[in-house]
Structures are given as C-alpha cells and as structure tokens.
Design a protein around this motif. Structure first.
Motif, mmCIF file in Angstrom:
data_model
loop_
_atom_site.group_PDB
_atom_site.id
_atom_site.type_symbol
_atom_site.label_atom_id
_atom_site.label_comp_id
_atom_site.label_asym_id
_atom_site.label_seq_id
_atom_site.Cartn_x
_atom_site.Cartn_y
_atom_site.Cartn_z
ATOM 1 N N VAL A 29 -4.762 48.005 59.422
ATOM 2 C CA VAL A 29 -4.414 49.274 58.771
ATOM 3 C C VAL A 29 -3.411 49.095 57.622
ATOM 4 C CG1 VAL A 29 -2.519 49.833 60.373
ATOM 5 C CG2 VAL A 29 -3.875 51.685 59.398
ATOM 6 N N PHE B 81 -9.349 45.115 62.279
ATOM 7 C CA PHE B 81 -8.709 45.097 63.609
ATOM 8 C C PHE B 81 -8.175 46.508 63.825
ATOM 9 C CE2 PHE B 81 -4.864 44.434 66.168
ATOM 10 C CZ PHE B 81 -5.215 43.480 67.085
ATOM 11 N N VAL C 75 -9.746 50.843 64.957
ATOM 12 C CA VAL C 75 -10.929 51.715 64.897
ATOM 13 C C VAL C 75 -10.954 52.532 63.603
ATOM 14 C CG1 VAL C 75 -9.928 53.640 66.242
ATOM 15 C CG2 VAL C 75 -12.378 53.251 66.287
ATOM 16 N N GLY C 76 -9.794 52.986 63.134
ATOM 17 C CA GLY C 76 -9.736 53.786 61.904
ATOM 18 C C GLY C 76 -9.911 52.891 60.686
ATOM 19 N N ARG D 49 -4.105 60.077 62.529
ATOM 20 C CA ARG D 49 -3.704 59.566 61.217
ATOM 21 C C ARG D 49 -2.748 60.557 60.563
ATOM 22 N NH1 ARG D 49 -4.765 55.264 62.511
ATOM 23 N NH2 ARG D 49 -6.202 53.760 61.600
ATOM 24 N N HIS E 165 3.790 54.074 65.092
ATOM 25 C CA HIS E 165 2.362 53.715 65.199
ATOM 26 C C HIS E 165 2.107 52.736 66.360
ATOM 27 C CE1 HIS E 165 -1.573 53.537 62.685
ATOM 28 N NE2 HIS E 165 -1.839 53.341 63.953
ATOM 29 N N SER F 186 -2.129 51.861 69.925
ATOM 30 C CA SER F 186 -2.917 50.822 70.608
ATOM 31 C C SER F 186 -2.064 49.638 71.034
ATOM 32 C CB SER F 186 -4.036 50.343 69.678
ATOM 33 O OG SER F 186 -3.467 49.722 68.533
ATOM 34 N N ARG G 190 -4.682 45.225 72.309
ATOM 35 C CA ARG G 190 -4.609 44.365 71.116
ATOM 36 C C ARG G 190 -5.460 43.099 71.282
ATOM 37 N NH1 ARG G 190 -0.110 46.493 67.977
ATOM 38 N NH2 ARG G 190 -0.850 48.630 67.799
#
Ligand code: 8YV
Length: 322
Positions: free
Chosen positions: A54, A76, A78-79, A239, A286, A289, A295
C-alpha cells in the motif's frame, strides 16, 4: 535456468522472505523505507516482478511509458487503490492482490475499535498513565454499551460479513447493511437498507468496509455525518479516502457523534492535525491486517500469484481491469 527477478518493496515476515528466496532471484529492501517514484520506476525497469504494498504509489506518472521489464505487480494486501489499473494495463503489467487471508484480522480490528470508542478505552488509559486517575467514582468516563444496538455495515464483502457475524454473535448487536451487490447470504446476516442515508439514520455504530474507488471517495462527508445519530460511532478500517477528515473533525468537535475509530487516513502516514487533538477519536496506525498469521498468509498468497504467473498460468488473484 534463470529465475525471475522479484523486487520486494518492503520487509516481509522472515518466513515469507525465505520462501521467496527459494524460487526467485529476490531483491529485498533491507532499510524498509518506502520507495519513491524514481526507485519504483527503476525496479519496474530492472526486475521481472514487483512484490509491492500500500505504500507504493504506482500511479500513471510512475508506471509511465513502456517499455519496462516487469510483467507483474503482486500486491501484498487486498486493497489496490494505490495502483492505477488502466496505466498498468497500458504497460502490460498484470496486477494481483491477496484476498481472504486478512479477513479475520481486519474484522477483529474493527471490533476492537468499536469497543475502544464506545467504552472510551483510550481516554481512560491516557488519564491513568498521566497520573490523573483520582480513583473510582460512579460518573467516571461513562461510555456506551453495544449489546442490542444497531451496527450499520457499509459494504458487505468478506470483511463486512465477518464483522456482522462477530458483532451479532459476540456482542448481541442487531445488523443492518448497505451494499451495492447484496446476496441472499447477506439477508441472513441482517436487514438490508435501500440507501446509505437510511443506514446512517438507523445505526448506532457505522462501520465502513467498502473499497476506495471514485464512487466511494469521501462517501462520508459533512452531509452524511449530519444524517447519523447524535450519539453514534463511526469506524473506518477500509480506506481513508472514504471519509472527509475535515468534516469528521468538525462533527466530533461539535459533539455531533459519540466518537470515531480510525485505522486508515486520507494521507497516510499523516493524520489530520485536528483529529490528533480530539479525545473522542481512537487513532490506530493502519493495523488492520497486522497479525502474524495474516501477514504470512498475505506473503504466501503473493508468492502463489507470482509462481502461477511465471509458470505461464493464470494467477489466482488477478485484479480485473489490469
Ligand atoms: C495491508 C490493507 O496491510 O490489505 C489491505 O488492503 O489495507 C492492509 O491490511 C496493506 O494494504 C499492505 O499493503
């Protein structure tokens, strides 16, 4: 046989880096500092694949004109709103992501934030650590209980559904949801709202689980915050783009909401300075995850995508449109 060169833009869990080394010629970012546009472009020109995150802004300027050596960006996470899919397509760059493996971790963090905000957890901890706790008293830091309250979920993807189940089964909350593509499974989890406005007006807690797109950008602004109940809680683990942070700071300052819990921001790692000064918002860096299982799962999923791609197969998590 020469092995594909994979530039890994950030440090990954040790087990994942070791697995990558077994199959690829890996270039690691040992300093773990985010790569700037020039470094990303160099990586695209000198490696066969990017394993990115990200923090890598792969916009049109960086992806730039062809040719590049890289043929796949295995994200690495999903977004993928940090990747310009149409520029990737123009460059012939396949994009993949890592769905599924971080659902539980992110849903757990949304639950954590809900409880922290409702029960004023960080206010209490700050007070105690500052040596300002004078002892028990009946009116001290009274928060809100969540049992029997309405949780409004925006976006019933994997994470939204997982939050719905946890909140209903674990906390006894009643679920309502607003989503663009409802399924029958969703109907079993809660009551569907016809509009975002309907959900905002009903919910005691609103939790955002929609992807960042041009349609969802600032979907929660001044108008939407006014549509929420005065003692409601807003949670965002999706987000930062989804929320107008300036408008949220206004609403929290005016007491138009009980509070908010945020894990994501419009301009990470910067956090709106007015939010930083408010007590009724819980701010996390953030962490959605950030469990070892998630991870490592994300890393393995990215490896599976690279492995399939370089074996000439369709990668399992190819993002459509790139
Ligand atoms: C990741 C996330 O840690 O997967 C996502 O979309 O938001 C996070 O949980 C991050 O994206 C890593 O690239």
């Amino acid at each position: 046989m020469t092995r594909p060169i994979v530039t890994v833009t950030r440090r990954l869990p040790q087990a994942v880096e070791a697995e990558l080394r077994e199959e690829f010629d890996v270039r690691l970012n040992t300093d773990d500092l985010p790569l700037d546009a020039a470094a990303l472009r160099r990586a695209l020109e000198s490696s066969d694949a990017l394993l990115c995150t990200v923090t890598d802004r792969l916009d049109r300027a960086t992806l730039g004109p062809p040719p590049v050596r890289a043929r796949i960006a295995a994200n690495f996470g999903v977004g993928f709103n940090h990747i310009d899919l149409s520029a990737a397509r123009d460059l012939g760059l396949v994009v993949t992501n890592t769905p599924g493996v971080l659902t539980e971790a992110t849903a757990e963090l949304a639950m954590t934030l809900m409880l922290m905000v409702a029960r004023r957890v960080t206010e209490g901890e700050r007070e105690l650590r500052a040596g300002k706790w004078t002892g028990w008293r009946p009116t001290h830091l009274m928060g809100r209980g969540l049992g029997g309250r309405i949780l409004g979920i925006v976006g019933m993807g994997r994470i939204g559904r997982s939050v719905a189940r946890r909140a209903a089964n674990g906390l006894g909350m009643r679920i309502e949801y607003f989503t663009r593509t409802p399924t029958q499974e969703d109907d079993a989890l809660g009551r569907r709202c016809e509009s975002l406005a309907e959900l905002l007006a009903n919910a005691d807690v609103v939790s955002l689980h929609a992807p960042a797109t041009s349609e969802t950008k600032r979907m929660i602004g001044a108008k939407e915050l006014r549509q929420m109940k005065r003692d409601a809680v807003l949670i965002n683990t999706a987000r930062g783009d989804l929320v107008d942070e300036e408008a949220l700071a206004d609403a929290l300052l005016e007491g138009a909401l009980h509070g908010a819990g945020l894990d994501v921001y419009e301009h990470e790692p910067s956090v709106h300075p007015r939010l930083l000064r408010l007590d009724n918002v819980v701010l996390l860096p953030h962490l959605g995850s950030a469990t070892e299982d998630a991870r490592i799962g994300m890393g393995r999923r990215a490896i599976e995508n690279l492995r399939a791609f370089f074996a000439g197969k369709e990668p399992p998590d190819r993002v459509p449109g790139a």
